[in-house]
Design an enzyme around this catalytic site. Structure first.
Site, mmCIF file in Angstrom:
data_model
loop_
_atom_site.group_PDB
_atom_site.id
_atom_site.type_symbol
_atom_site.label_atom_id
_atom_site.label_comp_id
_atom_site.label_asym_id
_atom_site.label_seq_id
_atom_site.Cartn_x
_atom_site.Cartn_y
_atom_site.Cartn_z
ATOM 1 N N GLY A 113 80.471 94.053 14.929
ATOM 2 C CA GLY A 113 80.708 93.649 13.550
ATOM 3 C C GLY A 113 80.248 94.719 12.573
ATOM 4 O O GLY A 113 79.585 95.697 12.953
ATOM 5 N N MET A 151 77.930 94.617 10.216
ATOM 6 C CA MET A 151 76.482 94.747 10.182
ATOM 7 C C MET A 151 75.941 95.251 11.517
ATOM 8 O O MET A 151 74.957 96.001 11.558
ATOM 9 C CB MET A 151 75.827 93.419 9.813
ATOM 10 C CG MET A 151 75.720 93.176 8.323
ATOM 11 S SD MET A 151 74.840 94.480 7.427
ATOM 12 C CE MET A 151 73.254 94.463 8.254
ATOM 13 N N ASP A 211 68.785 97.910 22.716
ATOM 14 C CA ASP A 211 68.752 97.411 24.093
ATOM 15 C C ASP A 211 69.341 96.012 24.093
ATOM 16 O O ASP A 211 68.637 95.003 23.907
ATOM 17 C CB ASP A 211 67.319 97.403 24.634
ATOM 18 C CG ASP A 211 67.250 97.062 26.116
ATOM 19 O OD1 ASP A 211 68.219 96.495 26.645
ATOM 20 O OD2 ASP A 211 66.217 97.352 26.747
ATOM 21 N N THR A 226 73.332 85.580 9.284
ATOM 22 C CA THR A 226 74.620 84.936 9.041
ATOM 23 C C THR A 226 74.575 84.089 7.770
ATOM 24 O O THR A 226 73.589 83.390 7.526
ATOM 25 C CB THR A 226 74.986 84.033 10.233
ATOM 26 O OG1 THR A 226 74.976 84.812 11.428
ATOM 27 C CG2 THR A 226 76.354 83.410 10.050
ATOM 28 N N PRO A 283 69.631 85.129 4.386
ATOM 29 C CA PRO A 283 71.007 85.335 3.923
ATOM 30 C C PRO A 283 71.231 86.739 3.392
ATOM 31 O O PRO A 283 72.370 87.184 3.256
ATOM 32 C CB PRO A 283 71.172 84.290 2.822
ATOM 33 C CG PRO A 283 69.775 83.976 2.374
ATOM 34 C CD PRO A 283 68.922 84.121 3.594
ATOM 35 N N THR A 299 69.085 90.611 3.904
ATOM 36 C CA THR A 299 67.915 91.273 4.475
ATOM 37 C C THR A 299 67.434 92.450 3.628
ATOM 38 O O THR A 299 66.534 93.178 4.051
ATOM 39 C CB THR A 299 68.211 91.766 5.903
ATOM 40 O OG1 THR A 299 69.422 92.536 5.903
ATOM 41 C CG2 THR A 299 68.340 90.591 6.859
ATOM 42 N N HIS A 358 81.323 90.402 -4.546
ATOM 43 C CA HIS A 358 81.407 90.953 -3.186
ATOM 44 C C HIS A 358 82.823 91.463 -2.911
ATOM 45 O O HIS A 358 83.751 91.197 -3.675
ATOM 46 C CB HIS A 358 81.031 89.899 -2.140
ATOM 47 C CG HIS A 358 79.556 89.684 -2.014
ATOM 48 N ND1 HIS A 358 78.866 88.808 -2.827
ATOM 49 C CD2 HIS A 358 78.627 90.233 -1.181
ATOM 50 C CE1 HIS A 358 77.576 88.820 -2.493
ATOM 51 N NE2 HIS A 358 77.412 89.676 -1.505
ATOM 52 N N HIS A 359 82.965 92.151 -1.803
ATOM 53 C CA HIS A 359 84.246 92.704 -1.369
ATOM 54 C C HIS A 359 85.288 91.608 -1.144
ATOM 55 O O HIS A 359 84.947 90.420 -1.012
ATOM 56 C CB HIS A 359 84.050 93.514 -0.080
ATOM 57 C CG HIS A 359 83.383 92.730 1.012
ATOM 58 N ND1 HIS A 359 84.066 91.920 1.884
ATOM 59 C CD2 HIS A 359 82.066 92.616 1.347
ATOM 60 C CE1 HIS A 359 83.225 91.351 2.721
ATOM 61 N NE2 HIS A 359 81.993 91.747 2.423
ATOM 62 N N LYS A 375 85.114 88.877 1.920
ATOM 63 C CA LYS A 375 84.031 87.909 2.126
ATOM 64 C C LYS A 375 84.597 86.496 2.117
ATOM 65 O O LYS A 375 85.350 86.119 1.215
ATOM 66 C CB LYS A 375 82.950 88.065 1.046
ATOM 67 C CG LYS A 375 81.743 87.168 1.281
ATOM 68 C CD LYS A 375 80.586 87.550 0.388
ATOM 69 C CE LYS A 375 79.387 86.637 0.594
ATOM 70 N NZ LYS A 375 78.883 86.677 1.989
#
Length: 237
Positions: free
Chosen positions: A17, A19, A36, A70, A94, A96, A127-128, A131
């Site tokens: 994804g 992110m 990992d 998420t 929601p 970070t 937002h883009h 979204k």
């Protein structure tokens, strides 16, 4: 047992994804982290609400902390998170960005001082154009901070349209803008008599969310079971 001198191993629940790719890039630039996906110290999930149960099951069965970035989650998801947080440490965020965590703190403080009798609160986010949820999870997070500041539950007004509208006293209003490639803009507006206070955050690159996710993952490693937030991360800094 791992020590603080060893890299924090990150397992990505959705590595392909947007992110997921951003976090991989951030890991490549920071030697204190390692990717990992098989034996991570912390599982990171920025996928979708439909996949939440799977990431919770994976974290609980492996006995590792889980960072949930998420958005678009509902009460049913929150109940699942609360149940899993009795077994493993979970940080739900929601957004970070460390800057947004500070913005939420400032919003709560401002709402505590600027009472609903004279000050209205409006939250505007952009937002883009891809979204899928609105208002953004970050906007709702900021609204919750404002509610905490005011010591209770506030009426909510979303997507106003039509004529003869009148703003409900004490309400928190939300407006969403979608277009282009905007990574995330948020304004918390306190509108009072003859003056306005506007607290703003502008995300210029998705890398800020990736760096914040790594800071949250570092915070989570070694924590006891429980539910945490980005506020805990900045308080521990």
């Amino acid at each position: 047992m791992r020590t603080d001198h060893q890299p924090v191993r990150i397992a990505l629940f959705a590595p392909d994804g947007r992110m997921g790719r951003a976090i991989q890039s951030a890991i490549a630039e920071d030697p204190t982290f390692a990717l990992d996906n098989d034996n991570g110290d912390v599982l990171v999930d920025f996928s979708s609400p439909d996949a939440l149960r799977s990431s919770l099951d994976r974290a609980v069965s492996a006995g590792v902390p889980l960072l949930i970035g998420t958005t678009g989650l509902i009460d049913e998801h929150d109940a699942l998170i609360a149940e899993a947080a009795r077994i493993v440490p979970i940080l739900k965020a929601p957004n970070t960005s460390v800057g947004v965590a500070l913005l939420a703190d400032l919003t709560e403080r401002a709402a505590r001082i600027l009472g609903p009798d004279k000050w209205d609160i409006e939250i505007v986010e952009a937002h883009h154009n891809r979204k899928a949820d609105a208002p953004s999870g970050t906007a709702l997070h900021l609204g919750a901070a404002a509610e905490r500041g005011r010591g209770g539950t506030s009426p909510v007004e979303r997507g106003r349209d039509g004529t003869g509208l009148k703003r409900e006293a004490g309400a928190i209003g939300y407006s969403a803008i979608r277009g282009g490639t905007v990574a995330g803009d948020h304004d918390v507006m306190f509108l009072g008599p003859d003056e306005r206070l506007i607290l703003s955050h502008r995300a210029e690159n998705r890398a800020i969310f990736a760096r914040g996710a790594l800071a949250a993952a570092r915070f989570l490693r070694g924590r006891p079971a429980g539910l945490y937030s980005m506020r805990d991360v900045i308080d521990a800094a």
